[in-house]
Design a protein around this motif. Sequence first.
Motif, PDB file in Angstrom:
ATOM      1  N   GLU A  56     -39.720 -41.968  12.392  1.00 58.01           N
ATOM      2  CA  GLU A  56     -39.192 -41.282  11.220  1.00 58.01           C
ATOM      3  C   GLU A  56     -39.928 -41.747   9.973  1.00 58.01           C
ATOM      4  O   GLU A  56     -40.518 -42.842   9.956  1.00 58.01           O
ATOM      5  N   VAL A  57     -39.901 -40.910   8.922  1.00 60.84           N
ATOM      6  CA  VAL A  57     -40.547 -41.250   7.659  1.00 60.84           C
ATOM      7  C   VAL A  57     -39.763 -40.593   6.526  1.00 60.84           C
ATOM      8  O   VAL A  57     -39.238 -39.484   6.678  1.00 60.84           O
ATOM      9  N   ARG A  58     -39.670 -41.299   5.408  1.00 66.08           N
ATOM     10  CA  ARG A  58     -39.042 -40.748   4.207  1.00 66.08           C
ATOM     11  C   ARG A  58     -39.685 -41.410   2.989  1.00 66.08           C
ATOM     12  O   ARG A  58     -39.160 -42.386   2.441  1.00 66.08           O
ATOM     13  N   PRO A  59     -40.846 -40.926   2.547  1.00 69.27           N
ATOM     14  CA  PRO A  59     -41.596 -41.599   1.482  1.00 69.27           C
ATOM     15  C   PRO A  59     -40.876 -41.534   0.136  1.00 69.27           C
ATOM     16  O   PRO A  59     -40.132 -40.594  -0.144  1.00 69.27           O
ATOM     17  N   GLU A  60     -41.131 -42.543  -0.690  1.00 70.88           N
ATOM     18  CA  GLU A  60     -40.571 -42.582  -2.043  1.00 70.88           C
ATOM     19  C   GLU A  60     -41.662 -42.499  -3.100  1.00 70.88           C
ATOM     20  O   GLU A  60     -41.552 -41.724  -4.041  1.00 70.88           O
ATOM     21  N   TRP A 119     -47.096 -30.578   8.203  1.00 66.30           N
ATOM     22  CA  TRP A 119     -45.878 -30.573   7.410  1.00 66.30           C
ATOM     23  C   TRP A 119     -46.073 -31.583   6.284  1.00 66.30           C
ATOM     24  O   TRP A 119     -47.018 -32.383   6.318  1.00 66.30           O
ATOM     25  N   ALA A 120     -45.230 -31.542   5.270  1.00 65.30           N
ATOM     26  CA  ALA A 120     -45.407 -32.436   4.130  1.00 65.30           C
ATOM     27  C   ALA A 120     -44.053 -32.849   3.579  1.00 65.30           C
ATOM     28  O   ALA A 120     -43.075 -32.106   3.663  1.00 65.30           O
ATOM     29  N   THR A 121     -44.012 -34.060   3.004  1.00 59.43           N
ATOM     30  CA  THR A 121     -42.789 -34.550   2.383  1.00 59.43           C
ATOM     31  C   THR A 121     -43.123 -35.544   1.283  1.00 59.43           C
ATOM     32  O   THR A 121     -44.114 -36.277   1.386  1.00 59.43           O
ATOM     33  N   ASP A 122     -42.315 -35.528   0.230  1.00 62.14           N
ATOM     34  CA  ASP A 122     -42.399 -36.565  -0.789  1.00 62.14           C
ATOM     35  C   ASP A 122     -41.064 -37.289  -0.938  1.00 62.14           C
ATOM     36  O   ASP A 122     -40.927 -38.180  -1.769  1.00 62.14           O
ATOM     37  N   SER A 123     -40.091 -36.906  -0.117  1.00 57.56           N
ATOM     38  CA  SER A 123     -38.792 -37.579  -0.134  1.00 57.56           C
ATOM     39  C   SER A 123     -37.904 -37.157   1.037  1.00 57.56           C
ATOM     40  O   SER A 123     -37.011 -37.901   1.436  1.00 57.56           O
ATOM     41  N   VAL A 124     -38.141 -35.965   1.580  1.00 59.43           N
ATOM     42  CA  VAL A 124     -37.302 -35.458   2.670  1.00 59.43           C
ATOM     43  C   VAL A 124     -37.544 -36.259   3.942  1.00 59.43           C
ATOM     44  O   VAL A 124     -38.690 -36.575   4.289  1.00 59.43           O
ATOM     45  N   HIS A 125     -36.478 -36.575   4.641  1.00 61.65           N
ATOM     46  CA  HIS A 125     -36.530 -37.319   5.895  1.00 61.65           C
ATOM     47  C   HIS A 125     -37.116 -36.442   7.003  1.00 61.65           C
ATOM     48  O   HIS A 125     -36.638 -35.333   7.238  1.00 61.65           O
ATOM     49  N   VAL A 126     -38.171 -36.926   7.680  1.00 60.38           N
ATOM     50  CA  VAL A 126     -38.792 -36.199   8.790  1.00 60.38           C
ATOM     51  C   VAL A 126     -38.831 -37.106  10.014  1.00 60.38           C
ATOM     52  O   VAL A 126     -39.215 -38.277   9.919  1.00 60.38           O
ATOM     53  N   GLN A 127     -38.450 -36.577  11.155  1.00 60.17           N
ATOM     54  CA  GLN A 127     -38.480 -37.312  12.420  1.00 60.17           C
ATOM     55  C   GLN A 127     -39.455 -36.632  13.383  1.00 60.17           C
ATOM     56  O   GLN A 127     -39.649 -35.411  13.324  1.00 60.17           O
ATOM     57  N   ALA A 128     -40.053 -37.431  14.259  1.00 57.65           N
ATOM     58  CA  ALA A 128     -40.944 -36.897  15.297  1.00 57.65           C
ATOM     59  C   ALA A 128     -40.657 -37.602  16.611  1.00 57.65           C
ATOM     60  O   ALA A 128     -40.290 -38.796  16.631  1.00 57.65           O
ATOM     61  N   HIS A 129     -40.836 -36.875  17.697  1.00 59.08           N
ATOM     62  CA  HIS A 129     -40.652 -37.451  19.035  1.00 59.08           C
ATOM     63  C   HIS A 129     -41.700 -36.845  19.958  1.00 59.08           C
ATOM     64  O   HIS A 129     -41.976 -35.644  19.889  1.00 59.08           O
ATOM     65  N   TRP A 130     -42.300 -37.665  20.780  1.00 55.73           N
ATOM     66  CA  TRP A 130     -43.194 -37.129  21.801  1.00 55.73           C
ATOM     67  C   TRP A 130     -43.213 -38.016  23.025  1.00 55.73           C
ATOM     68  O   TRP A 130     -42.871 -39.198  22.970  1.00 55.73           O
ATOM     69  N   GLN A 131     -43.588 -37.394  24.123  1.00 58.77           N
ATOM     70  CA  GLN A 131     -43.808 -38.096  25.381  1.00 58.77           C
ATOM     71  C   GLN A 131     -45.286 -37.992  25.733  1.00 58.77           C
ATOM     72  O   GLN A 131     -45.945 -37.048  25.364  1.00 58.77           O
ATOM     73  N   THR A 132     -45.784 -38.937  26.425  1.00 59.11           N
ATOM     74  CA  THR A 132     -47.199 -39.055  26.821  1.00 59.11           C
ATOM     75  C   THR A 132     -48.091 -39.274  25.606  1.00 59.11           C
ATOM     76  O   THR A 132     -48.279 -40.393  25.193  1.00 59.11           O
ATOM     77  N   MET A 133     -48.606 -38.201  24.937  1.00 63.99           N
ATOM     78  CA  MET A 133     -49.687 -38.381  23.973  1.00 63.99           C
ATOM     79  C   MET A 133     -49.478 -37.510  22.742  1.00 63.99           C
ATOM     80  O   MET A 133     -49.038 -36.367  22.837  1.00 63.99           O
ATOM     81  N   ALA A 134     -49.808 -38.059  21.556  1.00 64.16           N
ATOM     82  CA  ALA A 134     -49.859 -37.272  20.328  1.00 64.16           C
ATOM     83  C   ALA A 134     -51.104 -37.658  19.551  1.00 64.16           C
ATOM     84  O   ALA A 134     -51.510 -38.826  19.521  1.00 64.16           O
ATOM     85  N   ASP A 135     -51.708 -36.642  18.907  1.00 58.72           N
ATOM     86  CA  ASP A 135     -52.831 -36.864  18.002  1.00 58.72           C
ATOM     87  C   ASP A 135     -52.311 -36.581  16.597  1.00 58.72           C
ATOM     88  O   ASP A 135     -51.886 -35.465  16.300  1.00 58.72           O
ATOM     89  N   VAL A 136     -52.335 -37.595  15.733  1.00 57.70           N
ATOM     90  CA  VAL A 136     -51.711 -37.499  14.416  1.00 57.70           C
ATOM     91  C   VAL A 136     -52.787 -37.530  13.332  1.00 57.70           C
ATOM     92  O   VAL A 136     -53.668 -38.396  13.350  1.00 57.70           O
ATOM     93  N   SER A 137     -52.707 -36.588  12.386  1.00 60.93           N
ATOM     94  CA  SER A 137     -53.622 -36.515  11.248  1.00 60.93           C
ATOM     95  C   SER A 137     -52.787 -36.531   9.971  1.00 60.93           C
ATOM     96  O   SER A 137     -51.786 -35.815   9.890  1.00 60.93           O
ATOM     97  N   ALA A 138     -53.204 -37.314   8.968  1.00 62.04           N
ATOM     98  CA  ALA A 138     -52.381 -37.399   7.754  1.00 62.04           C
ATOM     99  C   ALA A 138     -53.218 -37.677   6.518  1.00 62.04           C
ATOM    100  O   ALA A 138     -54.150 -38.486   6.552  1.00 62.04           O
ATOM    101  N   PHE A 139     -52.878 -36.984   5.430  1.00 63.49           N
ATOM    102  CA  PHE A 139     -53.283 -37.356   4.080  1.00 63.49           C
ATOM    103  C   PHE A 139     -52.086 -38.069   3.444  1.00 63.49           C
ATOM    104  O   PHE A 139     -50.969 -37.528   3.433  1.00 63.49           O
ATOM    105  N   ILE A 140     -52.322 -39.248   2.878  1.00 62.54           N
ATOM    106  CA  ILE A 140     -51.258 -40.007   2.226  1.00 62.54           C
ATOM    107  C   ILE A 140     -51.710 -40.285   0.797  1.00 62.54           C
ATOM    108  O   ILE A 140     -52.672 -41.019   0.572  1.00 62.54           O
ATOM    109  N   PHE A 141     -51.014 -39.684  -0.174  1.00 60.20           N
ATOM    110  CA  PHE A 141     -51.385 -39.819  -1.586  1.00 60.20           C
ATOM    111  C   PHE A 141     -50.415 -40.744  -2.302  1.00 60.20           C
ATOM    112  O   PHE A 141     -49.195 -40.636  -2.119  1.00 60.20           O
ATOM    113  N   ASP A 142     -50.934 -41.645  -3.111  1.00 59.21           N
ATOM    114  CA  ASP A 142     -50.085 -42.378  -4.044  1.00 59.21           C
ATOM    115  C   ASP A 142     -49.550 -41.365  -5.052  1.00 59.21           C
ATOM    116  O   ASP A 142     -50.332 -40.641  -5.689  1.00 59.21           O
TER     117      ASP A 142
END
Length: 309
Positions: A62-66, A94-117
Amino acid sequence: MAEFVRVDSGDQSDVEELWTRFVPSARLQRVDPKAFGFRWRSARTGGLSVVRYGLTATVTSEVRPEDQVLACRVATSAGWVRSARTELSTSLPWATDSVHVQAHWQTMADVSAFIFDRDIAEDLARRITGDDLLRVRLTDAAPRDDNAGRNWNRAFDYVLSALADGGDDPLIEAALVRHALVTTLSTFHTTFFDAAMRDPRLSGSSVVRRAVAYMDAHAHEPITIDDVAEATHISTRGLQYAFRRALEITPAAYLRKVRLDGAHRELQNAHPGRSVTEIARRWGFGNTSRFSATYRETYGRSPQQTLEH
């Protein structure tokens, strides 16, 4: 200069350490250690972290950035991603600057992210839009449409590759940060997108505003005017009419101008060993002679002179 991190590990603690370093709000709720594998690649520059990792395990997170703006894609064939409001696609970002997001996977996931201050992203967004009071906020975790989401996927690949190949040129890195931010904030429903659409030249045409934003963000990609028309939900003929009425030029002429400006900036900041032909082709100019003639007419010197000086 970009800071790069590369990790290949079979230790769960490495996942947690990297997650919390780059996204402090990230939490691993459950990891099944069977068949565990972790491969992380990231680059950080100018208030932006570009992250790609593969994680083999059964995972709930899960993630919920501030203090961050996070845009992410969790590509998996056996899992789900959910925000507080809706089910999100595993093939689109998907994108969030405060909304709670959850993820679940089995076996394998490939994750890509831009993270901005957040503060740095907001300052850059204000300079781009000219709105000194702009506060960057996302109003929905899902992209504006599927086409915008697919464009974000391509932009992510481009930025990560360009950072890896760009050496330590601060001008190139700054341009990549700007491109990543504009693409992200144009992909989702944001206050930035609304502010960018208030260009006084385009006050009479929301279609042209959307088309200009799309071309500015994706000019380095092999897009066509048909692609622009599809992205702005209008026919190609309708887009041509709207451009002539609002700007007195064709959409193709506007796209050529944006690409020429991009090639000009890259020629000014190119590393030794780069060629005019290589840079011209990167910006969609297959005929080097024609590119050189147009460039000289616009900038008063040849592209080779710009490259050498």
